[in-house]
Design a protein around this motif. Structure first.
Motif, PDB file in Angstrom:
ATOM      1  N   ARG A  26       0.954  -1.071  -0.204  1.00  0.00           N
ATOM      2  CA  ARG A  26      -0.127   0.159  -0.169  1.00  0.00           C
ATOM      3  C   ARG A  26       0.905   1.146   0.002  1.00  0.00           C
ATOM      4  N   ARG A  27       1.990   1.202   0.718  1.00  0.00           N
ATOM      5  CA  ARG A  27       2.862   2.422   0.946  1.00  0.00           C
ATOM      6  C   ARG A  27       3.356   2.619  -0.414  1.00  0.00           C
ATOM      7  N   VAL A  28       4.146   1.494  -1.149  1.00  0.00           N
ATOM      8  CA  VAL A  28       4.754   1.583  -2.382  1.00  0.00           C
ATOM      9  C   VAL A  28       3.804   2.095  -3.569  1.00  0.00           C
ATOM     10  N   TYR A  29       2.735   1.139  -3.697  1.00  0.00           N
ATOM     11  CA  TYR A  29       2.012   1.081  -4.954  1.00  0.00           C
ATOM     12  C   TYR A  29       0.380   1.776  -4.670  1.00  0.00           C
ATOM     13  N   GLY A  30       0.302   2.167  -3.552  1.00  0.00           N
ATOM     14  CA  GLY A  30      -1.186   2.834  -3.370  1.00  0.00           C
ATOM     15  C   GLY A  30      -1.296   4.253  -3.583  1.00  0.00           C
ATOM     16  N   ASP A  31      -2.480   4.721  -3.153  1.00  0.00           N
ATOM     17  CA  ASP A  31      -2.704   6.147  -3.345  1.00  0.00           C
ATOM     18  C   ASP A  31      -1.980   7.013  -2.192  1.00  0.00           C
ATOM     19  N   SER A  32      -2.213   8.273  -2.040  1.00  0.00           N
ATOM     20  CA  SER A  32      -1.591   9.269  -1.026  1.00  0.00           C
ATOM     21  C   SER A  32      -2.193   8.866   0.238  1.00  0.00           C
ATOM     22  N   ASN A  33      -3.259   7.879   0.149  1.00  0.00           N
ATOM     23  CA  ASN A  33      -3.835   7.876   1.753  1.00  0.00           C
ATOM     24  C   ASN A  33      -3.501   6.207   1.880  1.00  0.00           C
ATOM     25  N   ASP A  34      -2.586   5.426   1.412  1.00  0.00           N
ATOM     26  CA  ASP A  34      -1.999   4.111   1.486  1.00  0.00           C
ATOM     27  C   ASP A  34      -3.128   3.160   1.339  1.00  0.00           C
ATOM     28  N   ARG A  35      -4.216   3.459   0.269  1.00  0.00           N
ATOM     29  CA  ARG A  35      -5.181   2.464  -0.078  1.00  0.00           C
ATOM     30  C   ARG A  35      -4.747   1.882  -1.345  1.00  0.00           C
ATOM     31  N   ALA A  36      -4.870   0.610  -1.513  1.00  0.00           N
ATOM     32  CA  ALA A  36      -4.600  -0.134  -2.507  1.00  0.00           C
ATOM     33  C   ALA A  36      -5.899  -0.323  -3.559  1.00  0.00           C
ATOM     34  N   HIS A  37      -6.025   0.099  -4.507  1.00  0.00           N
ATOM     35  CA  HIS A  37      -7.213   0.262  -5.488  1.00  0.00           C
ATOM     36  C   HIS A  37      -7.163  -0.999  -6.294  1.00  0.00           C
ATOM     37  N   ARG A  38      -6.104  -1.484  -6.797  1.00  0.00           N
ATOM     38  CA  ARG A  38      -5.865  -2.821  -7.121  1.00  0.00           C
ATOM     39  C   ARG A  38      -4.542  -3.699  -6.795  1.00  0.00           C
ATOM     40  N   CYS A  39      -4.368  -4.934  -6.776  1.00  0.00           N
ATOM     41  CA  CYS A  39      -3.562  -5.684  -6.111  1.00  0.00           C
ATOM     42  C   CYS A  39      -2.911  -6.665  -7.150  1.00  0.00           C
ATOM     43  N   PHE A  40      -1.937  -7.634  -6.950  1.00  0.00           N
ATOM     44  CA  PHE A  40      -1.423  -8.394  -7.817  1.00  0.00           C
ATOM     45  C   PHE A  40      -2.532  -9.853  -7.997  1.00  0.00           C
ATOM     46  N   GLU A  41      -3.611  -9.812  -7.257  1.00  0.00           N
ATOM     47  CA  GLU A  41      -4.694 -10.535  -7.616  1.00  0.00           C
ATOM     48  C   GLU A  41      -5.388 -10.268  -8.762  1.00  0.00           C
ATOM     49  N   CYS A  42      -5.783  -8.875  -8.611  1.00  0.00           N
ATOM     50  CA  CYS A  42      -6.622  -8.754  -9.830  1.00  0.00           C
ATOM     51  C   CYS A  42      -6.012  -7.850 -10.934  1.00  0.00           C
ATOM     52  N   ASP A  43      -4.695  -7.595 -11.037  1.00  0.00           N
ATOM     53  CA  ASP A  43      -3.971  -6.842 -12.061  1.00  0.00           C
ATOM     54  C   ASP A  43      -2.732  -7.156 -12.075  1.00  0.00           C
ATOM     55  N   THR A  44      -2.062  -6.723 -13.199  1.00  0.00           N
ATOM     56  CA  THR A  44      -0.882  -7.144 -13.927  1.00  0.00           C
ATOM     57  C   THR A  44       0.361  -6.138 -13.052  1.00  0.00           C
ATOM     58  N   LEU A  45       1.470  -6.909 -13.111  1.00  0.00           N
ATOM     59  CA  LEU A  45       2.635  -5.937 -12.409  1.00  0.00           C
ATOM     60  C   LEU A  45       2.680  -4.510 -13.343  1.00  0.00           C
ATOM     61  N   VAL A  46       2.744  -4.675 -14.688  1.00  0.00           N
ATOM     62  CA  VAL A  46       2.932  -3.516 -15.547  1.00  0.00           C
ATOM     63  C   VAL A  46       1.998  -2.355 -15.092  1.00  0.00           C
ATOM     64  N   ARG A  47       0.605  -2.837 -15.238  1.00  0.00           N
ATOM     65  CA  ARG A  47      -0.304  -1.891 -14.788  1.00  0.00           C
ATOM     66  C   ARG A  47      -0.053  -1.317 -13.299  1.00  0.00           C
ATOM     67  N   LEU A  48       0.375  -1.983 -12.493  1.00  0.00           N
ATOM     68  CA  LEU A  48       0.471  -1.764 -10.941  1.00  0.00           C
ATOM     69  C   LEU A  48       1.432  -0.621 -10.816  1.00  0.00           C
ATOM     70  N   GLN A  49       2.675  -0.995 -11.760  1.00  0.00           N
ATOM     71  CA  GLN A  49       3.689  -0.245 -11.766  1.00  0.00           C
ATOM     72  C   GLN A  49       3.519   1.173 -12.499  1.00  0.00           C
ATOM     73  N   ARG A  50       2.508   1.437 -13.372  1.00  0.00           N
ATOM     74  CA  ARG A  50       1.914   2.611 -13.963  1.00  0.00           C
ATOM     75  C   ARG A  50       0.952   3.467 -13.167  1.00  0.00           C
ATOM     76  N   GLY A  51       0.540   2.792 -11.973  1.00  0.00           N
ATOM     77  CA  GLY A  51      -0.402   3.577 -11.152  1.00  0.00           C
ATOM     78  C   GLY A  51      -1.760   3.040 -10.826  1.00  0.00           C
ATOM     79  N   SER A  52      -2.264   1.943 -11.518  1.00  0.00           N
ATOM     80  CA  SER A  52      -3.335   1.453 -11.269  1.00  0.00           C
ATOM     81  C   SER A  52      -3.704   0.927  -9.720  1.00  0.00           C
ATOM     82  N   ALA A  53      -2.818   0.612  -8.831  1.00  0.00           N
ATOM     83  CA  ALA A  53      -3.075   0.410  -7.610  1.00  0.00           C
ATOM     84  C   ALA A  53      -3.349   1.662  -6.940  1.00  0.00           C
TER      85      ALA A  53
END
Length: 78
Positions: A26-53
């Motif tokens: 949550r701290r690395v990939y999440g939003d400014s409030n440390d909430r994860a909108h997507r994760c490894f279970e429901c999205d791909t690493l490339v999308r997570l790295q681009r900001g989907s989380a």
């Protein structure tokens, strides 16, 4: 006069699929409030790295909306 501080616990689950996500994720990939909108279970690493989380729209197709991508369509591969 006593001052009562309200402490809100961090959500330890993905806001999209409900899977458990760690505090570090949550701290690395999440939003400014440390909430994860997507994760490894429901999205791909490339999308997570681009900001989907973090809840951002990314130009890469969502694997849940485009099932033929990422090996999701069994008849596609010979």
């Amino acid at each position: 006069m006593a001052v009562r501080l309200r402490f809100e616990a961090q959500k330890e689950e993905c806001l999209h699929c409900g899977s458990h996500v760690t505090r570090d994720f949550r701290r690395v990939y999440g939003d400014s409030n440390d909430r994860a909108h997507r994760c490894f279970e429901c999205d791909t690493l490339v999308r997570l790295q681009r900001g989907s989380a973090a809840g951002l729209d990314v130009p890469i197709p969502d694997p849940q909306l485009a099932p033929g991508r990422h090996g999701g369509e069994p008849g596609r591969w010979p």
